[in-house]
Design an enzyme around this catalytic site. Structure first.
Site, short mmCIF file in Angstrom:
data_model
loop_
_atom_site.label_atom_id
_atom_site.label_comp_id
_atom_site.label_asym_id
_atom_site.label_seq_id
_atom_site.Cartn_x
_atom_site.Cartn_y
_atom_site.Cartn_z
N TYR A 192 22.53 46.83 47.07
CA TYR A 192 21.11 47.04 47.21
C TYR A 192 20.79 46.88 48.81
O TYR A 192 20.26 47.48 49.55
CB TYR A 192 20.09 46.28 46.36
CG TYR A 192 18.67 46.20 46.68
CD1 TYR A 192 17.97 47.54 46.52
CD2 TYR A 192 18.13 45.20 47.52
CE1 TYR A 192 16.44 47.47 47.03
CE2 TYR A 192 16.68 45.23 47.73
CZ TYR A 192 16.18 46.55 47.45
OH TYR A 192 14.58 46.45 47.94
N GLU A 227 8.90 47.46 41.41
CA GLU A 227 8.11 46.30 42.29
C GLU A 227 6.94 45.96 41.32
O GLU A 227 6.66 45.13 41.66
CB GLU A 227 7.58 47.30 43.45
CG GLU A 227 8.72 47.56 44.49
CD GLU A 227 9.26 46.50 45.37
OE1 GLU A 227 8.51 45.24 45.08
OE2 GLU A 227 9.99 46.59 46.00
N TRP A 269 13.18 39.39 43.12
CA TRP A 269 13.50 40.77 42.95
C TRP A 269 15.11 40.73 42.60
O TRP A 269 15.35 41.77 41.78
CB TRP A 269 13.69 41.14 44.55
CG TRP A 269 14.08 42.54 44.56
CD1 TRP A 269 15.36 43.06 45.20
CD2 TRP A 269 13.49 43.84 43.95
NE1 TRP A 269 15.60 44.47 45.06
CE2 TRP A 269 14.28 45.01 44.34
CE3 TRP A 269 12.38 44.30 43.31
CZ2 TRP A 269 13.83 46.27 44.01
CZ3 TRP A 269 12.07 45.25 43.03
CH2 TRP A 269 12.87 46.55 43.25
#
Length: 136
Positions: A22, A44, A52
């Site tokens: 990522y 999100e 995250w």
């Protein structure tokens, strides 16, 4: 550091392969297509109050549960479908976050209808270019 070795942010060191990929391939890379914009809107929103990494490790579960991040399908999720998703351990099982994905999909489609694409709308605020800050 060896020649050709990728320079990584400290937060991306010593983490899972998924998180490192990522960082290397998506983080900070401008996205101009609606599909990616919707995927990150869903993810999100799910991340609020969590790390995250928690969301990123459930990304495949989200992809399955949210119809491949198809906003047309997600916008039509019923109360029964939301109840099914709350029981799905592959995603974050928070009713408000799941419901927000549905209402966000509806708003996303309305923006597409009005502006031609969600991406055009969002990027229109910065004339299609990322804002690069140079903090000291």
């Amino acid at each position: 550091m060896a020649k050709g070795e990728k320079i990584r942010c400290p937060w991306s060191l010593g983490v899972s392969d998924e998180y490192r990929v990522y960082h290397d391939c998506e983080w900070g890379v401008p996205a101009y297509d609606d599909a990616t914009q919707f995927e990150f809107l869903v993810l999100e929103s799910a991340q609020a109050g969590l790390s995250w990494s928690t969301v990123l490790h459930k990304r495949d579960g989200y992809r399955q549960a949210f119809a491949g991040f198809d906003p047309v399908q997600v916008a039509c999720f019923s109360a029964q479908k939301i109840d099914q998703l709350i029981a799905n351990p592959k995603i974050i099982r928070n009713r408000l976050k799941i419901r927000s994905a549905v209402t966000n999909a509806q708003a996303f489609l309305a923006v597409q209808q009005e502006f031609g694409s969600f991406s055009a709308y969002i990027w229109g605020f910065v004339e299609g270019q990322p804002v690069l800050n140079h903090w000291r």
